[in-house]
Motif scaffolding. Structure first.
Motif, PDB file in Angstrom:
ATOM      1  N   GLU A   1       0.829  -1.200   0.000  1.00 42.29           N
ATOM      2  CA  GLU A   1       0.000   0.000   0.000  1.00 42.29           C
ATOM      3  C   GLU A   1       0.867   1.255   0.000  1.00 42.29           C
ATOM      4  O   GLU A   1       2.006   1.261   0.468  1.00 42.29           O
ATOM      5  N   ASP A   2       0.291   2.327  -0.517  1.00 40.39           N
ATOM      6  CA  ASP A   2       0.967   3.619  -0.586  1.00 40.39           C
ATOM      7  C   ASP A   2       0.822   4.329   0.758  1.00 40.39           C
ATOM      8  O   ASP A   2       0.083   5.300   0.909  1.00 40.39           O
TER       9      ASP A   2
ATOM     10  N   TRP B   1       5.182   0.527   5.134  1.00 35.80           N
ATOM     11  CA  TRP B   1       4.658  -0.421   4.154  1.00 35.80           C
ATOM     12  C   TRP B   1       4.300  -1.767   4.780  1.00 35.80           C
ATOM     13  O   TRP B   1       3.419  -2.483   4.270  1.00 35.80           O
TER      14      TRP B   1
ATOM     15  N   THR C   1       0.733  -2.794   5.341  1.00 38.77           N
ATOM     16  CA  THR C   1      -0.119  -3.220   4.223  1.00 38.77           C
ATOM     17  C   THR C   1      -1.024  -4.369   4.670  1.00 38.77           C
ATOM     18  O   THR C   1      -0.595  -5.277   5.375  1.00 38.77           O
TER      19      THR C   1
ATOM     20  N   HIS D   1       4.164   3.643  -4.340  1.00 36.96           N
ATOM     21  CA  HIS D   1       4.371   3.302  -2.932  1.00 36.96           C
ATOM     22  C   HIS D   1       5.381   4.266  -2.334  1.00 36.96           C
ATOM     23  O   HIS D   1       6.016   5.061  -3.036  1.00 36.96           O
ATOM     24  N   GLN D   2       5.549   4.191  -1.008  1.00 36.03           N
ATOM     25  CA  GLN D   2       6.449   5.097  -0.297  1.00 36.03           C
ATOM     26  C   GLN D   2       7.674   4.401   0.277  1.00 36.03           C
ATOM     27  O   GLN D   2       8.487   5.043   0.955  1.00 36.03           O
TER      28      GLN D   2
END
Length: 357
Positions: free
Chosen positions: A161-162, A166, A169, A185-186
């Motif tokens: 997930e962004d 992370w 998620t 994403h980050q």
């Protein structure tokens, strides 16, 4: 948090990453042979050993054998590897799935014992059968992690997930997320994901099932559409030091080009799920120029694939140039005038039939 296992890889060893084998054991074995896999390599299988292909149980058994023979083999779970969850969670829709999809590990298990779905009055009874006869196999699939994290990569089936952390998620996203590459994403590492066939990202580009490697966006998408797309393939990412490359196998038959052909109109594209709605603009002898109404782009569709304002299924709208003596793989040569082929570089497109031996 999802089950993430951290790994320290030796820098001087080759890393091989594949995904979405989908019960096609011979193709997986062919891929390992093509890349000259040995126990000195790291091998990652990024989910979906099972479903869609003809032999889930043998594929799982082979993957388990590889992991026993080498402590450098790492396997994540994919959404198709947990299809049995629907039985144990008493989701009635799994019955329709099993009736419609004969190539399922759930049906294979029944077949091995001469059973059929209608012999079980409830999903609880069906689950008891699976636990009794295949508990060890299911337990092995269940213990597979969701992701592996190395110094440089995150290897996860569908994506992350962004979000800032992370590892938070959700399991559902990690296994089922669609079109991860388009979401971003980050994380500060490159994410290697399967699940969503890479050709789905190429509606307005040259049609290809080869991996999408975008280090700037920190995403490598590797699902080649094996067992899903008619022109699909099983991809492998190869990492050696700083070098990242790929190869593939597809099981298609090959033919030789007997004359040069140059496509001077530069037509590229792919029709992919779920963008099948068309508005017909200009019909020619073999192809019709259409507007893909969901995407707002123009694509040349082979006439036989147009039905009631829709493209019947996924289809390349790319046209290729070929040279005499070149070898191509045949995707579809059953239609008038043109054949759909795959070049040695993995590009999929149409050429005149008279170019083929």
């Amino acid at each position: 948090m999802i089950d993430v296992r951290e790994l320290k890889l030796e820098k001087d060893r080759r890393v091989i990453i594949t995904s979405d084998i989908h019960a096609n054991l011979p193709l997986f074995q062919e891929l390992l042979e093509k890349v000259n896999y040995t126990k000195e390599d790291y091998l990652f299988i990024n989910g979906d050993l099972c479903e869609k292909g003809p032999d889930s149980l043998s594929t799982v058994a082979f993957a388990r054998k590889l992991s026993v023979e080498s402590d450098r083999v790492f396997i994540t779970k994919g959404n198709c590897d947990v299809v049995h969850d629907y039985v144990f969670n008493h989701v009635e829709g799994i019955k329709n799935y099993m009736e419609q999809r004969k190539h399922s590990i759930l049906n294979e298990m029944l077949d091995l014992h001469g059973k059929s779905l209608d012999e079980f009055a409830t999903l609880q009874e069906l689950g008891e059968f699976y636990r009794s006869h295949f508990g060890e196999v299911l337990a092995w699939l269940d213990q597979l992690p969701i992701a592996y994290e190395t110094d440089d990569f995150i290897i996860i089936h569908a994506g992350i997930e962004d979000i800032p952390v992370w590892k938070e998620t959700s399991r559902k996203y990690a296994l089922y997320a669609q079109a991860f590459y388009e979401k971003g994403h980050q994380a500060d590492k490159t994410v290697i994901a399967g699940h969503w066939p890479v050709v789905n990202y190429r509606a307005n580009a040259v049609s290809s099932n080869c991996p999408l490697i975008d280090l700037e966006k920190r995403v490598i998408a590797i699902d080649g559409g094996n067992q899903i797309k008619e022109d699909g393939q099983l991809n492998a990412i190869l990492i050696e030091g700083e070098d990242i490359s790929y190869t593939y196998v597809d099981g298609l038959n090959e033919k030789t080009i007997i004359r040069d052909h140059v496509d001077e109109r530069g037509r590229v594209g792919t029709v992919t799920y779920p963008n099948y709605e068309l508005r017909l603009l200009k019909e020619e002898e073999f192809f019709t120029l259409c507007e893909n109404t969901n995407l707002g782009i123009e694509q040349w569709i082979k006439n036989e694939f147009i039905h009631e304002g829709r493209c019947k299924n996924d289809l390349s709208t790319t046209f290729l140039s070929v040279e005499k003596g070149e070898t191509v793989s045949i995707v579809d040569d059953r239609h008038d005038g043109y054949a759909l082929v795959k070049s040695s570089s993995g590009e999929v497109g149409w050429i005149p039939k008279d170019c083929l031996l």
